[in-house]
Write an enzyme that holds these catalytic residues in place. Structure first.
Site, short mmCIF file in Angstrom:
data_model
loop_
_atom_site.label_atom_id
_atom_site.label_comp_id
_atom_site.label_asym_id
_atom_site.label_seq_id
_atom_site.Cartn_x
_atom_site.Cartn_y
_atom_site.Cartn_z
N LEU A 98 0.81 -1.22 0.00
CA LEU A 98 0.00 0.00 0.00
C LEU A 98 0.84 1.27 0.00
O LEU A 98 1.96 1.29 0.51
CB LEU A 98 -0.92 0.01 1.22
CG LEU A 98 -1.81 -1.22 1.41
CD1 LEU A 98 -2.65 -1.07 2.67
CD2 LEU A 98 -2.68 -1.48 0.19
N ASP A 99 0.25 2.33 -0.53
CA ASP A 99 0.89 3.64 -0.46
C ASP A 99 0.22 4.47 0.63
O ASP A 99 -0.59 3.95 1.41
CB ASP A 99 0.84 4.34 -1.82
CG ASP A 99 -0.58 4.57 -2.35
OD1 ASP A 99 -1.54 4.54 -1.55
OD2 ASP A 99 -0.72 4.77 -3.56
N VAL A 100 0.56 5.75 0.71
CA VAL A 100 0.01 6.60 1.78
C VAL A 100 -1.50 6.78 1.69
O VAL A 100 -2.13 7.18 2.65
CB VAL A 100 0.70 7.99 1.82
CG1 VAL A 100 2.18 7.85 2.14
CG2 VAL A 100 0.49 8.76 0.54
#
Length: 135
Positions: free
Chosen positions: A14-16
């Site tokens: 996942l990213d931010v």
């Protein structure tokens, strides 16, 4: 012939924004291609022939977000065999649904490991690759 590979979305994918980072989809596609090649005996065959697959182009479309806990189904199939290159089409779905997350066309050439040059797709190599389209 379509090959299916399942991949579970983990936190490190996942990213931010809490969805799968765009670069991770390339890794998912690569994992599915390796799985496809292993399952069909191509990894060993190409090693025996001293040939390597080299990706020369990837066209990817990001369609929807995948998030933590999703299981993704990556569908892999050959879509075109040319005289110098071939194309594999891949589509990533949320497993068990028709929700398309991403799809891509990956163009590759076969490289002679001794010379470092691309080889024409003829003879036994062409037959081997065309077998994937026919089945």
């Amino acid at each position: 012939m379509t090959h299916k590979t399942l991949i579970k979305v983990r936190g490190y994918h996942l990213d931010v924004y809490q969805h799968v980072n765009n670069a991770r989809y390339l890794e998912f596609l690569e994992e599915a291609r390796w799985s496809y090649l292993e399952d069909h005996g191509d990894v060993a065959w190409f090693a025996e022939q001293k040939l390597a697959w080299v990706i020369v182009n990837i066209n990817i479309n990001y369609r929807d977000a995948a998030t933590m806990g999703h299981t993704l189904e990556v569908q892999t199939r050959f879509s075109k065999i040319g005289s110098k290159s071939a194309v594999i089409h891949q589509a990533i779905y949320i497993a068990g649904t028709d929700k398309l997350v991403a799809d891509a066309d990956i163009t590759f050439v076969c490289l002679d490991q001794k010379t470092g040059k691309a080889v024409p797709i003829v003879g036994e190599l062409k037959s081997r690759l065309e077998h994937h389209i026919a089945n």
